[in-house]
Write a protein that holds these residues in place. Structure first.
Motif, PDB file in Angstrom:
ATOM      1  N   SER A   1     -26.524  14.699  41.362  1.00  0.00           N
ATOM      2  CA  SER A   1     -26.770  14.284  43.035  1.00  0.00           C
ATOM      3  C   SER A   1     -28.035  13.559  42.817  1.00  0.00           C
ATOM      4  O   SER A   1     -28.140  12.643  43.736  1.00  0.00           O
ATOM      5  CB  SER A   1     -27.252  15.921  43.652  1.00  0.00           C
ATOM      6  OG  SER A   1     -26.309  16.681  43.841  1.00  0.00           O
ATOM      7  N   LEU A   2     -29.041  13.771  42.193  1.00  0.00           N
ATOM      8  CA  LEU A   2     -30.213  12.843  42.220  1.00  0.00           C
ATOM      9  C   LEU A   2     -29.674  11.452  41.710  1.00  0.00           C
ATOM     10  O   LEU A   2     -30.461  10.524  42.220  1.00  0.00           O
ATOM     11  CB  LEU A   2     -31.228  13.262  41.106  1.00  0.00           C
ATOM     12  CG  LEU A   2     -32.241  14.723  41.516  1.00  0.00           C
ATOM     13  CD1 LEU A   2     -32.987  15.089  40.497  1.00  0.00           C
ATOM     14  CD2 LEU A   2     -32.681  14.355  42.614  1.00  0.00           C
ATOM     15  N   ASP A   3     -28.767  11.384  40.790  1.00  0.00           N
ATOM     16  CA  ASP A   3     -28.161  10.135  40.371  1.00  0.00           C
ATOM     17  C   ASP A   3     -27.699   9.424  41.531  1.00  0.00           C
ATOM     18  O   ASP A   3     -27.360   8.329  41.156  1.00  0.00           O
ATOM     19  CB  ASP A   3     -27.482  10.269  39.129  1.00  0.00           C
ATOM     20  CG  ASP A   3     -28.163  10.663  37.841  1.00  0.00           C
ATOM     21  OD1 ASP A   3     -29.579  10.247  37.810  1.00  0.00           O
ATOM     22  OD2 ASP A   3     -27.865  11.049  36.713  1.00  0.00           O
ATOM     23  N   CYS A   4     -26.974  10.125  42.281  1.00  0.00           N
ATOM     24  CA  CYS A   4     -26.335   9.429  43.408  1.00  0.00           C
ATOM     25  C   CYS A   4     -26.946   9.013  44.422  1.00  0.00           C
ATOM     26  O   CYS A   4     -26.672   8.222  45.285  1.00  0.00           O
ATOM     27  CB  CYS A   4     -25.172  10.505  43.983  1.00  0.00           C
ATOM     28  SG  CYS A   4     -23.823  10.970  42.906  1.00  0.00           S
ATOM     29  N   ILE A   5     -28.317   9.424  44.485  1.00  0.00           N
ATOM     30  CA  ILE A   5     -29.119   8.906  45.657  1.00  0.00           C
ATOM     31  C   ILE A   5     -29.890   7.461  45.203  1.00  0.00           C
ATOM     32  O   ILE A   5     -29.885   7.113  44.266  1.00  0.00           O
ATOM     33  CB  ILE A   5     -30.458   9.865  45.626  1.00  0.00           C
ATOM     34  CG1 ILE A   5     -30.058  11.219  46.074  1.00  0.00           C
ATOM     35  CG2 ILE A   5     -31.559   9.303  46.730  1.00  0.00           C
ATOM     36  CD1 ILE A   5     -31.015  12.400  46.122  1.00  0.00           C
ATOM     37  N   ASP A   6     -29.620   6.582  46.268  1.00  0.00           N
ATOM     38  CA  ASP A   6     -30.127   5.299  46.051  1.00  0.00           C
ATOM     39  C   ASP A   6     -31.476   4.882  45.971  1.00  0.00           C
ATOM     40  O   ASP A   6     -31.918   3.948  45.569  1.00  0.00           O
ATOM     41  CB  ASP A   6     -29.666   4.429  47.121  1.00  0.00           C
ATOM     42  CG  ASP A   6     -29.886   4.627  48.420  1.00  0.00           C
ATOM     43  OD1 ASP A   6     -30.657   5.801  48.672  1.00  0.00           O
ATOM     44  OD2 ASP A   6     -29.708   4.006  49.440  1.00  0.00           O
TER      45      ASP A   6
ATOM     46  N   ARG B   1     -38.805  12.664  34.067  1.00  0.00           N
ATOM     47  CA  ARG B   1     -37.321  12.618  34.468  1.00  0.00           C
ATOM     48  C   ARG B   1     -37.136  11.433  35.595  1.00  0.00           C
ATOM     49  O   ARG B   1     -38.207  11.187  36.329  1.00  0.00           O
ATOM     50  CB  ARG B   1     -36.967  14.130  35.425  1.00  0.00           C
ATOM     51  CG  ARG B   1     -35.519  13.944  35.963  1.00  0.00           C
ATOM     52  CD  ARG B   1     -34.476  14.096  34.759  1.00  0.00           C
ATOM     53  NE  ARG B   1     -33.172  14.265  35.647  1.00  0.00           N
ATOM     54  CZ  ARG B   1     -32.366  13.130  35.860  1.00  0.00           C
ATOM     55  NH1 ARG B   1     -32.760  11.823  35.951  1.00  0.00           N
ATOM     56  NH2 ARG B   1     -31.034  13.422  36.506  1.00  0.00           N
ATOM     57  N   ILE B   2     -36.073  10.784  35.427  1.00  0.00           N
ATOM     58  CA  ILE B   2     -36.057   9.720  36.336  1.00  0.00           C
ATOM     59  C   ILE B   2     -34.262   9.523  36.726  1.00  0.00           C
ATOM     60  O   ILE B   2     -33.655   9.645  35.826  1.00  0.00           O
ATOM     61  CB  ILE B   2     -36.776   8.240  35.845  1.00  0.00           C
ATOM     62  CG1 ILE B   2     -36.599   7.149  36.876  1.00  0.00           C
ATOM     63  CG2 ILE B   2     -36.052   7.932  34.513  1.00  0.00           C
ATOM     64  CD1 ILE B   2     -37.534   5.918  36.705  1.00  0.00           C
ATOM     65  N   ASN B   3     -34.150   9.043  37.952  1.00  0.00           N
ATOM     66  CA  ASN B   3     -32.542   9.209  38.082  1.00  0.00           C
ATOM     67  C   ASN B   3     -32.242   7.599  37.745  1.00  0.00           C
ATOM     68  O   ASN B   3     -32.849   6.832  37.574  1.00  0.00           O
ATOM     69  CB  ASN B   3     -32.397   9.329  39.397  1.00  0.00           C
ATOM     70  CG  ASN B   3     -32.772   8.736  40.617  1.00  0.00           C
ATOM     71  OD1 ASN B   3     -33.719   7.946  40.257  1.00  0.00           O
ATOM     72  ND2 ASN B   3     -32.446   8.668  41.887  1.00  0.00           N
ATOM     73  N   ARG B   4     -30.559   7.524  37.848  1.00  0.00           N
ATOM     74  CA  ARG B   4     -30.043   6.270  37.694  1.00  0.00           C
ATOM     75  C   ARG B   4     -30.274   5.312  38.663  1.00  0.00           C
ATOM     76  O   ARG B   4     -29.852   4.270  38.411  1.00  0.00           O
ATOM     77  CB  ARG B   4     -28.672   6.505  37.426  1.00  0.00           C
ATOM     78  CG  ARG B   4     -28.139   7.499  36.105  1.00  0.00           C
ATOM     79  CD  ARG B   4     -26.982   7.424  35.817  1.00  0.00           C
ATOM     80  NE  ARG B   4     -26.369   6.131  35.296  1.00  0.00           N
ATOM     81  CZ  ARG B   4     -27.078   5.565  33.976  1.00  0.00           C
ATOM     82  NH1 ARG B   4     -27.484   6.664  33.204  1.00  0.00           N
ATOM     83  NH2 ARG B   4     -26.656   4.447  33.741  1.00  0.00           N
ATOM     84  N   ALA B   5     -30.916   5.596  39.671  1.00  0.00           N
ATOM     85  CA  ALA B   5     -31.138   4.390  40.762  1.00  0.00           C
ATOM     86  C   ALA B   5     -32.045   3.307  40.066  1.00  0.00           C
ATOM     87  O   ALA B   5     -32.023   1.938  40.690  1.00  0.00           O
ATOM     88  CB  ALA B   5     -31.643   4.622  41.955  1.00  0.00           C
ATOM     89  N   VAL B   6     -32.876   3.589  39.120  1.00  0.00           N
ATOM     90  CA  VAL B   6     -33.867   2.554  38.389  1.00  0.00           C
ATOM     91  C   VAL B   6     -32.841   1.546  37.754  1.00  0.00           C
ATOM     92  O   VAL B   6     -33.260   0.508  37.466  1.00  0.00           O
ATOM     93  CB  VAL B   6     -34.524   3.290  37.347  1.00  0.00           C
ATOM     94  CG1 VAL B   6     -33.893   3.986  36.394  1.00  0.00           C
ATOM     95  CG2 VAL B   6     -35.909   2.543  37.043  1.00  0.00           C
ATOM     96  N   THR B   7     -31.912   2.079  37.250  1.00  0.00           N
ATOM     97  CA  THR B   7     -30.836   1.074  36.525  1.00  0.00           C
ATOM     98  C   THR B   7     -30.243  -0.012  37.537  1.00  0.00           C
ATOM     99  O   THR B   7     -30.352  -1.089  37.320  1.00  0.00           O
ATOM    100  CB  THR B   7     -29.658   1.968  35.762  1.00  0.00           C
ATOM    101  OG1 THR B   7     -30.076   2.740  35.091  1.00  0.00           O
ATOM    102  CG2 THR B   7     -28.679   0.766  35.304  1.00  0.00           C
ATOM    103  N   ARG B   8     -30.094   0.532  38.659  1.00  0.00           N
ATOM    104  CA  ARG B   8     -29.459  -0.449  39.803  1.00  0.00           C
ATOM    105  C   ARG B   8     -30.492  -1.448  40.163  1.00  0.00           C
ATOM    106  O   ARG B   8     -30.292  -2.721  40.381  1.00  0.00           O
ATOM    107  CB  ARG B   8     -29.077   0.233  40.873  1.00  0.00           C
ATOM    108  CG  ARG B   8     -28.159  -0.616  41.959  1.00  0.00           C
ATOM    109  CD  ARG B   8     -27.551   0.210  43.361  1.00  0.00           C
ATOM    110  NE  ARG B   8     -28.922   0.971  43.837  1.00  0.00           N
ATOM    111  CZ  ARG B   8     -29.668   0.626  44.785  1.00  0.00           C
ATOM    112  NH1 ARG B   8     -29.507  -0.684  45.022  1.00  0.00           N
ATOM    113  NH2 ARG B   8     -30.460   1.557  45.231  1.00  0.00           N
TER     114      ARG B   8
END
Length: 583
Positions: free
Chosen positions: A173-178, A192-199
């Motif tokens: 869910s955290l990774d789906c947040i923009d 911890r850091i979500n995948r929005a940082v990749t985008r």
């Protein structure tokens, strides 16, 4: 001294029983009873023929029946076995070749309880078989404990799986947040850091865990972000604006804590662009409002013109009436002159007849009498046209007849056509294909506005002499009006926005972009649909689809009596099919 027996695996019980079998019957029975009394198991001894010879004294406590009852009834033991376990019982009972097995017996408690059954072969010193010994140990409590333990392990495994699933769902869910969401410890290190940082930054979350915030944030803003609060900053590397917020992590109830701070980053570049566009749009709206005020003034002038046209109707009526009377008087005057000449011929007064004819030539009476009928007919036709225009203006504005009512849709269409005729007549010819339609419960004033707008647009879409087709038909409980032109047509991207407010393809100052939007709103208020299909270079077709009871309260209003439809009256009219009625 005999003590409590060890488990059968040690072999003590077997050896003692083998020794006892070699003794006389009385001594053998005493030993059997002693061994039984000190054993936890229910002990059964069988001879070499498989006949039950001894039952331990604890039989009553274990199975609820005495040893004597079990010895007296050979089938009594098998009757205690659970029906579902009989097949296993028959297979392994009294067979010393099998390992111990568990079976359900009817116990002293009156319930089916689990017993571990073990059968061993008894032999003499020479190895000859003397019989078999079978033991039954109540293992229900042990089995229940094992089942409870297994149930607890299953529940624990379920909880562990559920926690792992929830953890994965939460991380997903955290990774789906923009927005970039970062958990930071007291030293400013990323936990911890979500995948929005990749985008946004092109870096993988796993590579950033354990690194300081400055690993991806501009160093100039790191200290500000770690001090709690919110704000915005511009990242020169990405040329984008970000809104940030940092709050303490509320985990005081936990024993151990890694993260101390939650930092969120949201890309607001587009929002800033939209804000700028909104400011520009507001300025444009002010200009548009000024234009709308001007259009409202024009609409007021149109209403006044309709009022003036209404006032014209009375004198035009006088003119038509007087022209009709004048036509009758001209006919009488022509008859009088012809009769006067005839009388002079009959009297033979040549001089008087010659004088009358000379006067007739001098005053051009013959030509006047020949022209007067045509003049009166043309004047009546002109007055009739004025009346039609006045009536159409009056019908279009509906000054004296507003609201929903039963209406002939063709009359609305023809009324709008007459109003728009000056725009159409130099650009296109009009062809009609009207079907027989029942009355429609609608607001004719609003539908007149829709048809007028569609007709004017159709005419303006035609650069040179073209064609406008008007078609009507009934489809079940709906009436359909189609207005098709042979104009320039529209591109798909134009069709997608054609009904949007303020959208227009006309040059500045020639269109407000509200016409089709208002038409769409009117049709929707009638619970209908306004559709369009168009091909560039071939023209456009607008279709108005309306339910027969387009307005609320139709059932409370009497439907008009059947009358000759407008389409049928049109077929009987002498006016040309390519022009409006009354032209």
């Amino acid at each position: 001294m005999i003590t409590e027996l060890e488990p059968l695996e040690a072999g003590r019980l077997q050896r003692l029983l083998e020794q006892a079998l070699a003794l006389p019957a009385e001594q053998r029975e005493l030993i059997f009873q002693g061994l039984s009394r000190f054993s936890r198991e229910l002990v059964l001894c069988f001879d070499a023929a498989g006949v039950l010879r001894h039952v331990s004294a604890n039989c009553q406590a274990q199975l609820g029946c005495s040893a004597a009852e079990l010895l007296a009834e050979p089938g009594r033991l098998e009757a205690l076995v659970h029906p579902d376990d009989l097949a296993l019982w028959h297979e392994r009972h009294l067979d010393p070749g099998h390992e111990p097995f568990e079976v359900r017996l009817l116990a002293a408690s009156g319930q089916r309880e689990w017993f571990e059954h073990y059968c061993r072969l008894l032999t003499d010193v020479s190895g000859a078989p003397l019989g078999r010994i079978g033991t039954f140990l109540n293992v229900s409590q042990r089995r229940r404990g094992a089942e409870e333990l297994e149930a607890r392990n299953t529940e624990l495994q379920r909880l562990v799986t559920q926690v792992e699933c929830i953890k994965r769902e939460w991380e997903s869910s955290l990774d789906c947040i923009d927005q970039v969401i970062v958990l930071v410890d007291v030293e400013g290190v990323i936990c911890r850091i979500n995948r929005a940082v990749t985008r946004l930054y092109g870096q993988e979350p796993a590579a950033l865990v354990g690194q300081p915030l400055a690993a991806f944030l501009p160093a100039a803003v790191v200290d500000t972000v770690l001090n709690y609060g919110s704000g915005e900053f511009f990242d020169d590397r990405l040329q984008r604006w970000f809104a940030w917020q940092s709050v303490p992590l509320a985990t005081q109830q936990l024993v151990t804590r890694r993260a101390e701070l939650v930092v969120t980053l949201h890309d607001v570049t587009e929002l800033r662009h939209v804000t700028t566009e909104l400011a520009e749009a507001y300025a444009s709206q002010q200009q548009t409002q000024t234009q709308l005020v001007q259009q409202e003034k024009l609409a007021t002038i149109g209403q006044m013109a309709a009022g003036v046209a209404h006032e014209i109707n009375n004198p035009v009526g006088f003119i038509k009436s007087n022209l009709g009377t004048l036509a009758k008087y001209a006919g009488r005057l022509r008859g009088y002159i012809d009769q006067l000449e005839q009388l002079l011929r009959q009297t033979g007064d040549a001089a008087a007849l010659s004088g009358l004819q000379e006067a007739r030539r001098q005053h051009k009476v013959t030509g006047a009498l020949e022209d007067i009928d045509d003049l009166i007919a043309e004047s009546l036709d002109g007055a009739g046209r004025v009346q039609v225009i006045v009536q159409n203006l009056k019908s279009f504005s509906r000054v004296d007849d507003a609201g929903f009512q039963w209406t002939d849709l063709h009359e609305c269409l023809e009324s709008s056509l007459n109003i728009a005729w000056n725009e159409i007549k130099y650009r296109a010819r009009v062809e009609r294909d009207y079907a027989e339609l029942p009355p429609l419960y609608c607001c004719p004033q609003q539908l007149n506005q829709v048809f007028l707008n569609l007709l004017v647009n159709a005419a303006q879409a035609i650069a040179e002499q073209g064609l406008i087709e008007l078609r009507t038909r009934q489809e079940g409980d709906f009436l359909v009006v189609e207005i098709e032109d042979s104009g320039c047509g529209m591109a798909p991207e134009v069709i997608e926005r054609i009904f949007d407010p303020f959208y227009t393809t006309k040059p500045a100052g020639e269109g407000s972009g509200l016409g089709l939007s208002i038409c769409s709103d009117i049709v929707q208020k009638h619970h209908g649909e306004l559709r369009v299909r168009s091909v560039i270079g071939r023209g456009s077709c607008f279709s108005v689809r309306l339910p027969l009871t387009a307005g609320e309260g139709a059932d409370a209003v009497d439907r008009p009596a059947p009358a000759a439809s407008y389409a049928r009256r049109l077929q009987g009219a002498v006016k040309p099919r390519s022009g409006p009625i009354g032209r």
